[in-house]
Structure formats: structure tokens, C-alpha cells
Design an enzyme around this catalytic site. Structure first.
Site, PDB file in Angstrom:
ATOM      1  N   PRO A 158       0.785  -1.224   0.000  1.00 14.70           N
ATOM      2  CA  PRO A 158       0.000   0.000   0.000  1.00 14.70           C
ATOM      3  C   PRO A 158       0.826   1.289   0.000  1.00 14.70           C
ATOM      4  O   PRO A 158       1.862   1.368   0.668  1.00 14.70           O
ATOM      5  CB  PRO A 158      -0.823  -0.095   1.288  1.00 14.70           C
ATOM      6  CG  PRO A 158      -0.148  -1.118   2.120  1.00 14.70           C
ATOM      7  CD  PRO A 158       0.503  -2.071   1.157  1.00 14.70           C
ATOM      8  N   ASN A 159       0.315   2.229  -0.761  1.00 13.06           N
ATOM      9  CA  ASN A 159       0.853   3.601  -0.845  1.00 13.06           C
ATOM     10  C   ASN A 159       2.147   3.709  -1.650  1.00 13.06           C
ATOM     11  O   ASN A 159       2.620   4.813  -1.893  1.00 13.06           O
ATOM     12  CB  ASN A 159       1.045   4.225   0.555  1.00 13.06           C
ATOM     13  CG  ASN A 159      -0.258   4.283   1.319  1.00 13.06           C
ATOM     14  OD1 ASN A 159      -1.226   4.843   0.811  1.00 13.06           O
ATOM     15  ND2 ASN A 159      -0.314   3.693   2.489  1.00 13.06           N
TER      16      ASN A 159
ATOM     17  N   ARG B 274       4.361  10.970  -2.048  1.00 15.17           N
ATOM     18  CA  ARG B 274       4.311  10.723  -0.597  1.00 15.17           C
ATOM     19  C   ARG B 274       5.681  10.990   0.047  1.00 15.17           C
ATOM     20  O   ARG B 274       6.709  10.495  -0.434  1.00 15.17           O
ATOM     21  CB  ARG B 274       3.817   9.302  -0.284  1.00 15.17           C
ATOM     22  CG  ARG B 274       4.839   8.215  -0.514  1.00 15.17           C
ATOM     23  CD  ARG B 274       4.324   6.814  -0.224  1.00 15.17           C
ATOM     24  NE  ARG B 274       4.157   6.527   1.183  1.00 15.17           N
ATOM     25  CZ  ARG B 274       4.383   5.323   1.713  1.00 15.17           C
ATOM     26  NH1 ARG B 274       4.780   4.314   0.962  1.00 15.17           N
ATOM     27  NH2 ARG B 274       4.188   5.128   2.989  1.00 15.17           N
TER      28      ARG B 274
ATOM     29  N   TYR C 165      11.046   8.961   1.042  1.00 15.69           N
ATOM     30  CA  TYR C 165      11.022   7.978  -0.057  1.00 15.69           C
ATOM     31  C   TYR C 165      11.620   8.498  -1.359  1.00 15.69           C
ATOM     32  O   TYR C 165      11.714   7.746  -2.331  1.00 15.69           O
ATOM     33  CB  TYR C 165       9.585   7.488  -0.288  1.00 15.69           C
ATOM     34  CG  TYR C 165       9.001   6.818   0.933  1.00 15.69           C
ATOM     35  CD1 TYR C 165       9.524   5.619   1.400  1.00 15.69           C
ATOM     36  CD2 TYR C 165       7.947   7.401   1.651  1.00 15.69           C
ATOM     37  CE1 TYR C 165       9.015   5.003   2.536  1.00 15.69           C
ATOM     38  CE2 TYR C 165       7.430   6.797   2.780  1.00 15.69           C
ATOM     39  CZ  TYR C 165       7.973   5.599   3.218  1.00 15.69           C
ATOM     40  OH  TYR C 165       7.470   4.989   4.339  1.00 15.69           O
TER      41      TYR C 165
ATOM     42  N   ASN D   6       7.922  -5.825  -1.091  1.00 15.75           N
ATOM     43  CA  ASN D   6       7.920  -4.685  -0.180  1.00 15.75           C
ATOM     44  C   ASN D   6       6.480  -4.577   0.330  1.00 15.75           C
ATOM     45  O   ASN D   6       5.622  -4.012  -0.364  1.00 15.75           O
ATOM     46  CB  ASN D   6       8.344  -3.394  -0.894  1.00 15.75           C
ATOM     47  CG  ASN D   6       8.383  -2.217   0.078  1.00 15.75           C
ATOM     48  OD1 ASN D   6       7.862  -2.301   1.188  1.00 15.75           O
ATOM     49  ND2 ASN D   6       8.986  -1.117  -0.357  1.00 15.75           N
TER      50      ASN D   6
ATOM     51  N   ALA E 149       3.240  -0.789   4.591  1.00 13.61           N
ATOM     52  CA  ALA E 149       2.730  -0.739   5.975  1.00 13.61           C
ATOM     53  C   ALA E 149       2.299  -2.110   6.499  1.00 13.61           C
ATOM     54  O   ALA E 149       2.333  -2.345   7.719  1.00 13.61           O
ATOM     55  CB  ALA E 149       1.567   0.233   6.060  1.00 13.61           C
TER      56      ALA E 149
ATOM     57  N   GLU F 105      12.715  -9.586   1.154  1.00 10.98           N
ATOM     58  CA  GLU F 105      11.970  -8.389   1.566  1.00 10.98           C
ATOM     59  C   GLU F 105      12.801  -7.143   1.224  1.00 10.98           C
ATOM     60  O   GLU F 105      14.026  -7.153   1.393  1.00 10.98           O
ATOM     61  CB  GLU F 105      11.763  -8.485   3.080  1.00 10.98           C
ATOM     62  CG  GLU F 105      11.002  -7.359   3.707  1.00 10.98           C
ATOM     63  CD  GLU F 105      10.975  -7.489   5.244  1.00 10.98           C
ATOM     64  OE1 GLU F 105      11.869  -8.159   5.824  1.00 10.98           O
ATOM     65  OE2 GLU F 105      10.075  -6.906   5.837  1.00 10.98           O
TER      66      GLU F 105
ATOM     67  N   HIS G  12      12.777  -2.754   1.646  1.00 12.97           N
ATOM     68  CA  HIS G  12      12.203  -1.477   2.085  1.00 12.97           C
ATOM     69  C   HIS G  12      13.063  -0.363   1.546  1.00 12.97           C
ATOM     70  O   HIS G  12      14.299  -0.418   1.659  1.00 12.97           O
ATOM     71  CB  HIS G  12      12.148  -1.389   3.621  1.00 12.97           C
ATOM     72  CG  HIS G  12      11.271  -2.441   4.195  1.00 12.97           C
ATOM     73  ND1 HIS G  12       9.900  -2.361   4.128  1.00 12.97           N
ATOM     74  CD2 HIS G  12      11.567  -3.626   4.781  1.00 12.97           C
ATOM     75  CE1 HIS G  12       9.388  -3.455   4.662  1.00 12.97           C
ATOM     76  NE2 HIS G  12      10.368  -4.238   5.056  1.00 12.97           N
TER      77      HIS G  12
ATOM     78  N   ARG H 199      13.617   4.342  12.030  1.00  9.28           N
ATOM     79  CA  ARG H 199      12.357   5.104  12.080  1.00  9.28           C
ATOM     80  C   ARG H 199      11.590   4.722  13.351  1.00  9.28           C
ATOM     81  O   ARG H 199      12.183   4.228  14.300  1.00  9.28           O
ATOM     82  CB  ARG H 199      11.567   4.833  10.783  1.00  9.28           C
ATOM     83  CG  ARG H 199      12.355   5.302   9.546  1.00  9.28           C
ATOM     84  CD  ARG H 199      11.577   5.078   8.263  1.00  9.28           C
ATOM     85  NE  ARG H 199      10.339   5.852   8.258  1.00  9.28           N
ATOM     86  CZ  ARG H 199       9.361   5.666   7.363  1.00  9.28           C
ATOM     87  NH1 ARG H 199       9.494   4.755   6.412  1.00  9.28           N
ATOM     88  NH2 ARG H 199       8.272   6.398   7.415  1.00  9.28           N
TER      89      ARG H 199
HETATM   90  C1  DQA Z   1       8.340   0.951   3.507  1.00 10.26           C
HETATM   91  C2  DQA Z   1       8.501   1.182   5.014  1.00 10.26           C
HETATM   92  C3  DQA Z   1       7.179   0.978   5.732  1.00 10.26           C
HETATM   93  O1  DQA Z   1       7.334   1.198   7.128  1.00 10.26           O
HETATM   94  C4  DQA Z   1       6.147   1.954   5.216  1.00 10.26           C
HETATM   95  O2  DQA Z   1       4.894   1.719   5.827  1.00 10.26           O
HETATM   96  C5  DQA Z   1       6.027   1.957   3.725  1.00 10.26           C
HETATM   97  C6  DQA Z   1       7.245   1.811   2.915  1.00 10.26           C
HETATM   98  C7  DQA Z   1       9.649   1.281   2.749  1.00 10.26           C
HETATM   99  O3  DQA Z   1       9.741   0.873   1.591  1.00 10.26           O
HETATM  100  O4  DQA Z   1      10.533   1.936   3.278  1.00 10.26           O
HETATM  101  O5  DQA Z   1       4.953   2.163   3.180  1.00 10.26           O
HETATM  102  O6  DQA Z   1       8.052  -0.419   3.286  1.00 10.26           O
END
Ligand code: DQA
Length: 149
Positions: free
Chosen positions: A9-10, A17, A22, A73, A76, A97, A99, A106
Site C-alpha cells: 500500500p501507498n 508521498r 522515499y 515490499n 505498511a 523483503e 524497504h 524510524r
Molecule cells: C516501507 C517502510 C514501511 O514502514 C512503510 O509503511 C512503507 C514503505 C519502505 O519501503 O521503506 O509504506 O516499506
């Protein structure tokens, strides 16, 4: 070699964002980046993005006996989703995985990763390059497997 890349998501909002976290590159830019890496590495790739936990579980299940590995990835859902963890365990494919940000520098709630418990490796804090590292890692891992046969 067939890989599934899943973005949670997002991540479709990349570029808009929180650019201070990011970066300013867009989601379309991320897709092109992954496609270029895979073309160069001669890896067949399917890239999926969803804002819905169940759709991510469905995508993982659909990879069963279809793909050789998963790059994920979970965004959230990293910090909440036992369902995604269970789906990764269910299909038994090697998963890596990724990120973009360094989740360990964080908020505390970002320090736990449920899907990460079913992953062979995590790359965090490298931005787009983390996806390249994940693809190369899986390629190495999977080619070792075929050498042994
Ligand atoms: C994320 C890190 C997560 O904590 C966050 O909720 C994201 C992006 C990252 O790619 O750094 O949406 O996965």
C-alpha cells in the site's frame, strides 16, 4: 527464472508521498527500474502493486508452482500482516523483503516485520537499489539450486 515483485500500500504514491523519506522518483519510475534490472539479468518478472492485504495474499498464492521466487515490499503491512507471513510460508518460495527506507532508524512500530520472518533476506535503506540487490540475491540463490541438480 520467473520472479514476482509485490509492492504494498501507498507505494503507488511514490514521488508524491513523503519525498524526504522515499525520494522524488515515481512508482512508474520504480517499475521501469525493476524491468530494466530484470531484462539485464535475464529474469522474467511480473510486478504487482496493491493497497489491499487480501489482494497481496492472492498474488502470493497465485505464484505457487508458477514463479521461482518473490521480492516483496509489503509497505505498511510489514508491521501488521500475519496473513502475508502465512501466505509466504504456504507457498514456500524463496522470498526477499525490500524497504526503500531504513525501517530500523524510524518509529519503533516499524522495527517489526511479520512477512520478513518468512524471507531469506531483507534489504532496507537503499532506495530503488534495494530491489536490484533483492533480484540479484534471488538469482544467485536459485542458480545455486540448479547447479546441484
Ligand atoms: C516501507 C517502510 C514501511 O514502514 C512503510 O509503511 C512503507 C514503505 C519502505 O519501503 O521503506 O509504506 O516499506
Amino acid at each position: 527464472m520467473k520472479l514476482l515483485v509485490i509492492n504494498g500500500p501507498n507505494l503507488n504514491m511514490l514521488g508524491v508521498r513523503e519525498p524526504e523519506i522515499y525520494g522524488s522518483r515515481t512508482y512508474a519510475g520504480l517499475v521501469s527500474f525493476i524491468e530494466e534490472v530484470c531484462a539485464r539479468e535475464k529474469v522474467e518478472v511480473e510486478i504487482v502493486q496493491s493497497n489491499h492485504e487480501g489482494a497481496i495474499v492472492d498474488a502470493i498464492q497465485a505464484a505457487y508452482q508458477e514463479k521461482d521466487g518473490i521480492v516483496i515490499n509489503p509497505a505498511a503491512y510489514t508491521h501488521t500482516s500475519v496473513a502475508i507471513l502465512d501466505a509466504l510460508k504456504a507457498v514456500g518460495l524463496p522470498a526477499v523483503e525490500v524497504h526503500l527506507s531504513n525501517i530500523y532508524e524510524r518509529e519503533k512500530f516499524r522495527h517489526i516485520s511479520y512477512p520478513g520472518m518468512a524471507c531469506v533476506k531483507t534489504f532496507y535503506g537503499h532506495g530503488f537499489a534495494g530491489y536490484e540487490m533483492a533480484i540479484q540475491y534471488l538469482k544467485n540463490l536459485l542458480s545455486k539450486g540448479t547447479e546441484d541438480q
